[in-house]
Design a protein around this motif. Structure first.
Motif, PDB file in Angstrom:
ATOM      1  N   GLU A 120      53.819  44.258  29.182  1.00 20.89           N
ATOM      2  CA  GLU A 120      53.491  42.852  28.918  1.00 20.89           C
ATOM      3  C   GLU A 120      53.750  42.057  30.175  1.00 20.89           C
ATOM      4  O   GLU A 120      54.670  42.376  30.935  1.00 20.89           O
ATOM      5  N   THR A 121      52.968  41.001  30.359  1.00 22.74           N
ATOM      6  CA  THR A 121      53.166  40.190  31.555  1.00 22.74           C
ATOM      7  C   THR A 121      54.325  39.203  31.379  1.00 22.74           C
ATOM      8  O   THR A 121      54.643  38.797  30.264  1.00 22.74           O
ATOM      9  N   HIS A 122      54.919  38.850  32.491  1.00 26.00           N
ATOM     10  CA  HIS A 122      55.998  37.865  32.493  1.00 26.00           C
ATOM     11  C   HIS A 122      55.503  36.526  33.031  1.00 26.00           C
ATOM     12  O   HIS A 122      56.281  35.594  33.213  1.00 26.00           O
ATOM     13  N   PHE A 123      54.209  36.440  33.319  1.00 31.76           N
ATOM     14  CA  PHE A 123      53.632  35.213  33.873  1.00 31.76           C
ATOM     15  C   PHE A 123      52.620  34.631  32.891  1.00 31.76           C
ATOM     16  O   PHE A 123      52.053  35.355  32.069  1.00 31.76           O
ATOM     17  N   GLU A 124      52.391  33.334  33.011  1.00 30.77           N
ATOM     18  CA  GLU A 124      51.476  32.669  32.088  1.00 30.77           C
ATOM     19  C   GLU A 124      50.028  33.099  32.322  1.00 30.77           C
ATOM     20  O   GLU A 124      49.317  33.411  31.393  1.00 30.77           O
ATOM     21  N   GLY A 125      49.604  33.101  33.555  1.00 30.65           N
ATOM     22  CA  GLY A 125      48.256  33.559  33.889  1.00 30.65           C
ATOM     23  C   GLY A 125      47.151  32.669  33.361  1.00 30.65           C
ATOM     24  O   GLY A 125      47.409  31.609  32.787  1.00 30.65           O
ATOM     25  N   ASP A 126      45.940  33.112  33.551  1.00 32.25           N
ATOM     26  CA  ASP A 126      44.780  32.320  33.141  1.00 32.25           C
ATOM     27  C   ASP A 126      43.610  33.273  32.909  1.00 32.25           C
ATOM     28  O   ASP A 126      42.956  33.692  33.852  1.00 32.25           O
ATOM     29  N   VAL A 127      43.368  33.608  31.657  1.00 27.39           N
ATOM     30  CA  VAL A 127      42.243  34.492  31.346  1.00 27.39           C
ATOM     31  C   VAL A 127      40.978  33.640  31.261  1.00 27.39           C
ATOM     32  O   VAL A 127      40.904  32.716  30.460  1.00 27.39           O
ATOM     33  N   PRO A 128      39.996  33.907  32.118  1.00 25.82           N
ATOM     34  CA  PRO A 128      38.806  33.061  32.122  1.00 25.82           C
ATOM     35  C   PRO A 128      37.996  33.185  30.830  1.00 25.82           C
ATOM     36  O   PRO A 128      38.009  34.231  30.180  1.00 25.82           O
ATOM     37  N   HIS A 129      37.333  32.095  30.454  1.00 25.52           N
ATOM     38  CA  HIS A 129      36.467  32.122  29.272  1.00 25.52           C
ATOM     39  C   HIS A 129      35.040  32.367  29.745  1.00 25.52           C
ATOM     40  O   HIS A 129      34.303  31.440  30.027  1.00 25.52           O
ATOM     41  N   SER A 142      33.467  40.046  32.459  1.00 23.55           N
ATOM     42  CA  SER A 142      34.216  39.587  33.632  1.00 23.55           C
ATOM     43  C   SER A 142      35.644  39.174  33.313  1.00 23.55           C
ATOM     44  O   SER A 142      36.467  39.063  34.217  1.00 23.55           O
ATOM     45  N   ARG A 143      35.964  38.962  32.027  1.00 22.18           N
ATOM     46  CA  ARG A 143      37.354  38.636  31.677  1.00 22.18           C
ATOM     47  C   ARG A 143      38.263  39.818  32.010  1.00 22.18           C
ATOM     48  O   ARG A 143      39.447  39.670  32.215  1.00 22.18           O
ATOM     49  N   LYS A 144      37.679  41.013  32.012  1.00 19.78           N
ATOM     50  CA  LYS A 144      38.495  42.212  32.266  1.00 19.78           C
ATOM     51  C   LYS A 144      38.517  42.583  33.736  1.00 19.78           C
ATOM     52  O   LYS A 144      39.161  43.564  34.122  1.00 19.78           O
ATOM     53  N   CYS A 145      37.820  41.810  34.543  1.00 20.65           N
ATOM     54  CA  CYS A 145      37.749  42.098  35.981  1.00 20.65           C
ATOM     55  C   CYS A 145      39.112  41.876  36.629  1.00 20.65           C
ATOM     56  O   CYS A 145      39.755  40.847  36.423  1.00 20.65           O
ATOM     57  N   ILE A 146      39.566  42.850  37.401  1.00 21.18           N
ATOM     58  CA  ILE A 146      40.842  42.705  38.104  1.00 21.18           C
ATOM     59  C   ILE A 146      40.599  42.453  39.599  1.00 21.18           C
ATOM     60  O   ILE A 146      41.497  42.579  40.407  1.00 21.18           O
ATOM     61  N   LEU A 147      39.363  42.114  39.941  1.00 21.15           N
ATOM     62  CA  LEU A 147      38.975  41.750  41.310  1.00 21.15           C
ATOM     63  C   LEU A 147      39.211  42.865  42.328  1.00 21.15           C
ATOM     64  O   LEU A 147      39.491  42.601  43.488  1.00 21.15           O
ATOM     65  N   CYS A 148      39.079  44.113  41.878  1.00 19.33           N
ATOM     66  CA  CYS A 148      39.250  45.233  42.814  1.00 19.33           C
ATOM     67  C   CYS A 148      37.997  45.420  43.678  1.00 19.33           C
ATOM     68  O   CYS A 148      38.053  46.044  44.721  1.00 19.33           O
ATOM     69  N   ARG A 149      36.876  44.915  43.199  1.00 22.43           N
ATOM     70  CA  ARG A 149      35.588  44.970  43.908  1.00 22.43           C
ATOM     71  C   ARG A 149      35.010  46.386  44.007  1.00 22.43           C
ATOM     72  O   ARG A 149      34.072  46.633  44.747  1.00 22.43           O
ATOM     73  N   ARG A 150      35.563  47.332  43.267  1.00 25.84           N
ATOM     74  CA  ARG A 150      35.026  48.705  43.344  1.00 25.84           C
ATOM     75  C   ARG A 150      33.604  48.777  42.809  1.00 25.84           C
ATOM     76  O   ARG A 150      32.769  49.484  43.355  1.00 25.84           O
ATOM     77  N   CYS A 151      33.324  48.023  41.736  1.00 26.33           N
ATOM     78  CA  CYS A 151      31.957  48.059  41.179  1.00 26.33           C
ATOM     79  C   CYS A 151      30.966  47.470  42.182  1.00 26.33           C
ATOM     80  O   CYS A 151      29.842  47.955  42.313  1.00 26.33           O
ATOM     81  N   VAL A 152      31.416  46.433  42.878  1.00 31.23           N
ATOM     82  CA  VAL A 152      30.530  45.796  43.865  1.00 31.23           C
ATOM     83  C   VAL A 152      30.253  46.761  45.018  1.00 31.23           C
ATOM     84  O   VAL A 152      29.114  46.938  45.443  1.00 31.23           O
ATOM     85  N   THR A 153      31.305  47.409  45.490  1.00 37.91           N
ATOM     86  CA  THR A 153      31.163  48.383  46.578  1.00 37.91           C
ATOM     87  C   THR A 153      30.245  49.531  46.161  1.00 37.91           C
ATOM     88  O   THR A 153      29.354  49.936  46.914  1.00 37.91           O
ATOM     89  N   ALA A 154      30.456  50.051  44.957  1.00 38.37           N
ATOM     90  CA  ALA A 154      29.633  51.164  44.484  1.00 38.37           C
ATOM     91  C   ALA A 154      28.178  50.739  44.348  1.00 38.37           C
ATOM     92  O   ALA A 154      27.261  51.491  44.711  1.00 38.37           O
ATOM     93  N   CYS A 155      27.971  49.531  43.854  1.00 41.14           N
ATOM     94  CA  CYS A 155      26.607  49.033  43.651  1.00 41.14           C
ATOM     95  C   CYS A 155      25.879  48.886  44.997  1.00 41.14           C
ATOM     96  O   CYS A 155      24.720  49.266  45.133  1.00 41.14           O
ATOM     97  N   VAL A 156      26.599  48.374  45.986  1.00 39.06           N
ATOM     98  CA  VAL A 156      25.981  48.152  47.296  1.00 39.06           C
ATOM     99  C   VAL A 156      25.886  49.451  48.088  1.00 39.06           C
ATOM    100  O   VAL A 156      24.809  49.856  48.534  1.00 39.06           O
ATOM    101  N   ASP A 157      27.027  50.126  48.274  1.00 40.97           N
ATOM    102  CA  ASP A 157      27.092  51.242  49.222  1.00 40.97           C
ATOM    103  C   ASP A 157      26.653  52.586  48.640  1.00 40.97           C
ATOM    104  O   ASP A 157      26.160  53.447  49.361  1.00 40.97           O
ATOM    105  N   MET A 158      26.834  52.806  47.338  1.00 43.06           N
ATOM    106  CA  MET A 158      26.449  54.098  46.758  1.00 43.06           C
ATOM    107  C   MET A 158      25.049  54.020  46.161  1.00 43.06           C
ATOM    108  O   MET A 158      24.234  54.910  46.341  1.00 43.06           O
ATOM    109  N   GLN A 159      24.799  52.925  45.424  1.00 40.03           N
ATOM    110  CA  GLN A 159      23.489  52.792  44.763  1.00 40.03           C
ATOM    111  C   GLN A 159      22.453  52.104  45.652  1.00 40.03           C
ATOM    112  O   GLN A 159      21.261  52.239  45.418  1.00 40.03           O
ATOM    113  N   GLY A 160      22.933  51.318  46.603  1.00 40.32           N
ATOM    114  CA  GLY A 160      22.014  50.580  47.472  1.00 40.32           C
ATOM    115  C   GLY A 160      21.250  49.498  46.729  1.00 40.32           C
ATOM    116  O   GLY A 160      20.124  49.160  47.093  1.00 40.32           O
ATOM    117  N   VAL A 161      21.869  48.959  45.674  1.00 42.46           N
ATOM    118  CA  VAL A 161      21.178  47.998  44.812  1.00 42.46           C
ATOM    119  C   VAL A 161      21.635  46.557  45.070  1.00 42.46           C
ATOM    120  O   VAL A 161      20.834  45.647  45.158  1.00 42.46           O
TER     121      VAL A 161
END
Ligand code: FES
Length: 165
Positions: A120-129, A142-161
């Protein structure tokens, strides 16, 4: 080849290796989130931080190159505490619905929390709506996005999309 010490272990790694790569060569595990092996690394999560002798700040091991004579600690109390806080902060902006999430028990982020013993988190945080995005031909919550950018990297560099950002 370069030679360094990680957690007291003498490691020999190819020139240009990151500390993370050198550690893995030596059988030492450093937790990661945003790192995609073999792809460009943006160092956004900082979960892979390590202590380097002579450096004041903790450094992201997936970015910093290993150097001859370096002395690195991957599991000191300072490193463990920093990792927990970093994870906790990411978790604070994450929906608290693991039990009903389709990725429950197969979620890398959740597994890391179990490893770090933070359920459990100890911080209040802000889950986007934000509503589910179906525009790129995939369901993206996108609420579950942890901003790791792996999907973006895969989309650009692996899929070329480059369909998502
Ligand atoms: Fe190194 Fe995310 S895994 S910064």
């Amino acid at each position: 080849m370069i030679e360094l010490t990680i957690n007291g272990k003498h490691i020999v790694a190819p020139e240009g290796s990151t500390i993370l790569e050198a550690a893995r060569l030596g059988g030492i595990t450093i937790p990661t989130l945003c790192h995609l092996p073999g792809m460009h690394t943006n160092g956004s999560c900082r979960i892979c931080v390590v202590e380097i002798e002579g450096q004041k700040k903790l450094m992201a091991s997936c970015i910093v190159k290993a150097q001859n004579g370096m002395v690195v600690r991957t599991n000191s109390e300072r490193v463990r505490n920093a990792r927990k806080i970093l994870y906790d902060l990411i978790l604070s902006n994450h929906p608290k619905d693991c039990a009903s999430c389709m990725r429950n028990q197969t979620c890398e982020f959740q597994k890391l929390g179990n490893t770090l013993d933070i359920l459990e988190t100890h911080f209040e945080g802000d889950v986007p709506h934000i509503r589910l995005d179906m525009s790129a031909g995939i369901a993206r919550d996108s609420r579950k996005c942890i901003l790791c950018r792996r999907c973006v990297t895969a989309c650009v560099d692996m899929q070329g999309v480059a369909a998502i950002g």
